[in-house]
Design an enzyme around this catalytic site. Structure first.
Site, PDB file in Angstrom:
ATOM      1  N   PHE A 137      45.784  -2.810 -20.184  1.00 53.67           N
ATOM      2  CA  PHE A 137      45.238  -3.656 -19.124  1.00 53.67           C
ATOM      3  C   PHE A 137      46.062  -4.916 -18.880  1.00 53.67           C
ATOM      4  O   PHE A 137      45.969  -5.522 -17.810  1.00 53.67           O
ATOM      5  CB  PHE A 137      43.775  -4.014 -19.432  1.00 53.67           C
ATOM      6  CG  PHE A 137      43.580  -5.176 -20.362  1.00 53.67           C
ATOM      7  CD1 PHE A 137      43.276  -6.442 -19.871  1.00 53.67           C
ATOM      8  CD2 PHE A 137      43.669  -5.010 -21.742  1.00 53.67           C
ATOM      9  CE1 PHE A 137      43.076  -7.509 -20.729  1.00 53.67           C
ATOM     10  CE2 PHE A 137      43.469  -6.068 -22.599  1.00 53.67           C
ATOM     11  CZ  PHE A 137      43.173  -7.330 -22.102  1.00 53.67           C
ATOM     12  N   LYS A 138      46.884  -5.299 -19.855  1.00 52.05           N
ATOM     13  CA  LYS A 138      47.695  -6.503 -19.679  1.00 52.05           C
ATOM     14  C   LYS A 138      48.647  -6.366 -18.484  1.00 52.05           C
ATOM     15  O   LYS A 138      49.065  -7.369 -17.898  1.00 52.05           O
ATOM     16  CB  LYS A 138      48.491  -6.806 -20.951  1.00 52.05           C
ATOM     17  CG  LYS A 138      47.654  -6.860 -22.226  1.00 52.05           C
ATOM     18  CD  LYS A 138      46.717  -8.034 -22.256  1.00 52.05           C
ATOM     19  CE  LYS A 138      45.779  -8.011 -23.446  1.00 52.05           C
ATOM     20  NZ  LYS A 138      46.358  -8.385 -24.698  1.00 52.05           N
TER      21      LYS A 138
END
Length: 496
Positions: free
Chosen positions: A111-112
């Site tokens: 998700f980063k």
């Protein structure tokens, strides 16, 4: 209206959005927060018809008010492009009664990527806007995912260098290989002999070190951060919660204004704080459910109002990106529930640094009513992966499984029927050994890389490009250091 940002520890420090992005952390050690959370200026009906990029603009223009429309749209278009393996950017999948917001379709399958794809563009635009002549050194600690996503974003970006510290033996083998094989003439990766909290504390100390800042400036450098302490990381994360609501509307899974719950596997508190900001903007999120692994400092905080890192053991788990005892972004929430009282917040943060704990007031506890919390043991995490797979064929990673367990537990205990959006924060390929062992214990003895093909077969999904890249890649980074040698390591790398 120009939205300004102030420090959580000194409200008299006020900067523009671009200045906050450039600095990363305030000089007093505080985090930059918007002076107020803006309200969305488009209707739910309009949101439901928008692409990810269009929603990103509608959200981010309200926070980054000193960016022109042209500047912001250019950053968005450069970030959310073909590096994602789906045009939706963040698809929603309905599995076993919950909606999984898949945030792992970017270049590093975590998700980063959602924020770190755009941060380099926001940062370089901010540098131009503020006539910065120095080279910007991105200094970052990672529990596994931020480091790779940041390096991928900043590799060979002109006018920047990036130094990433990660805990040796504290990340998965896939995560480590992603980092140590990263190409880029401006990239440095250092394994520290300690845990993530040690790395994060060491980085924060360097940001607060006036002597180091002076030496950096003399050599034409200045620090900035790619961690979620940087508001340029946090604001793009708000976008996908707004997008999730819009897509549920578009798919007619909910009615306009219908409340939902959001369940987030939580370590440094940035991801769930972004959901809280989305709620403040007008998205009808009823409960923000904070899911912890066995490092359950946040669960205990929400239960008791005491944040205590000193009297607990740091546990290495199969969800390493959540193996954190100092959740830096919680400070932004503490500041808000303290009535934006910078003195009170500074006093609490001093207690955390000096005593290892702090206790919030009863009045502040009332400000946490939007939050619920739960945690999953290692056994519960593995059981959730196995049960969901056996029932539906869907394979999730260990971090998502923590949230899925907490979600199921919350629904069972409360009988609450509101729809739940679970933040699915990483591809199962990133933690293949733990995932496959959860599905069947016979995989425990298998080599992690050999299991990739087996996961492909079991899940019926393609091997992500990010994994294919590292299979035959050369190790380019082998530097290690002790925690108390982090500053000297930076000085050596920058020839200070």
């Amino acid at each position: 209206m120009n939205l300004m940002y102030s420090s959580t520890r000194d409200a008299n420090i006020k900067v523009t959005a671009s200045e906050a992005i450039l600095k990363g952390l305030s000089d007093d050690g505080g985090l930059f927060v918007p002076e107020q959370i803006p309200t969305l200026s488009v209707s739910f009906a309009a949101l439901a018809q928008m692409s990810y990029q269009e929603i990103a603009y509608e959200v981010m223009k309200l926070f980054l008010t000193d960016f022109t429309e042209q500047e912001l749209k250019a950053c968005i278009q450069a970030a959310y492009d073909s590096k994602f393996d789906t045009t939706q950017i963040a698809p929603i999948v309905c599995v076993d009664g919950a909606y999984y917001l898949e945030l792992f379709h970017g270049a590093t399958i975590a998700f980063k990527d959602m924020a770190l794809s755009i941060l380099p563009h926001l940062l370089t635009t901010s540098a131009k806007k503020n006539q910065v002549q120095n080279e910007i050194v991105i200094l970052t600690a990672t529990s596994g995912d931020t480091g790779k996503a940041a390096m991928a974003g900043f590799a060979d970006v002109e006018g920047t260098r990036i130094i990433v510290f990660y805990p040796k033996n504290g990340v998965s083998r896939i995560q480590e290989m992603q980092m140590v094989t990263q190409k880029g003439k401006n990239v440095e990766v250092v394994a520290i002999h300690g845990n993530f909290d040690s790395a994060q504390s060491g980085v924060k100390e360097m940001f607060e070190n006036k002597e180091l800042a002076k030496d950096l400036n003399a050599r034409g450098y200045q620090f900035s951060s790619a961690n979620s302490i940087n508001i340029g990381r946090l604001v793009p994360q708000v976008v996908y919660y707004v997008y999730a609501y819009a897509k549920l509307l578009e798919q007619e899974q909910i009615q306009p204004g219908e409340g939902i719950h959001v369940v987030v596997p939580t370590g440094n508190f940035g991801n769930i704080l972004a959901a809280y900001y989305a709620k403040q903007m007008g998205i009808p999120i009823q409960k923000l459910i904070c899911a912890s692994n066995e490092n359950k400092v946040l669960f205990d905080f929400f239960q008791t109002g005491t944040y205590d890192k000193k009297s607990r053991e740091f546990v290495l788990t199969t969800s390493p990106s959540m193996d954190i005892l100092i959740s830096s972004n919680l400070e932004r929430l503490i500041y808000q529930i303290a009535g934006c009282d910078d003195k009170k917040n500074a006093e609490l943060m001093r207690g955390l640094k000096e005593e290892g704990s702090y206790q919030i007031t009863e009045e502040m506890k009332a400000g946490l009513r939007d939050f619920e919390a739960g945690y999953a043991t290692e056994e519960q995490t593995a059981a959730t992966i196995r049960e969901v797979y056996e029932k539906t064929g869907y394979v999730m990673d260990t971090h998502t499984a923590v949230a899925a367990h907490v979600c199921r537990e919350y629904q069972a205990e409360t009988k609450d029927t509101a729809k739940c959006v679970v933040a699915s924060t990483a591809s199962p390929y990133k933690f293949v050994k733990s995932v496959m062992t959860a599905i069947d214990e016979r995989y425990a003895e298998e080599d992690e890389f050999r299991l990739l093909e087996e996961l492909k077969r079991v899940s019926g999904t393609e091997l992500p490009g990010a994994v294919r890249e590292i299979l035959n890649a050369n190790v380019l980074h082998s530097l290690e250091c002790d925690v108390d040698n982090m500053e000297q390591t930076v000085r050596n790398l920058l020839d200070l």
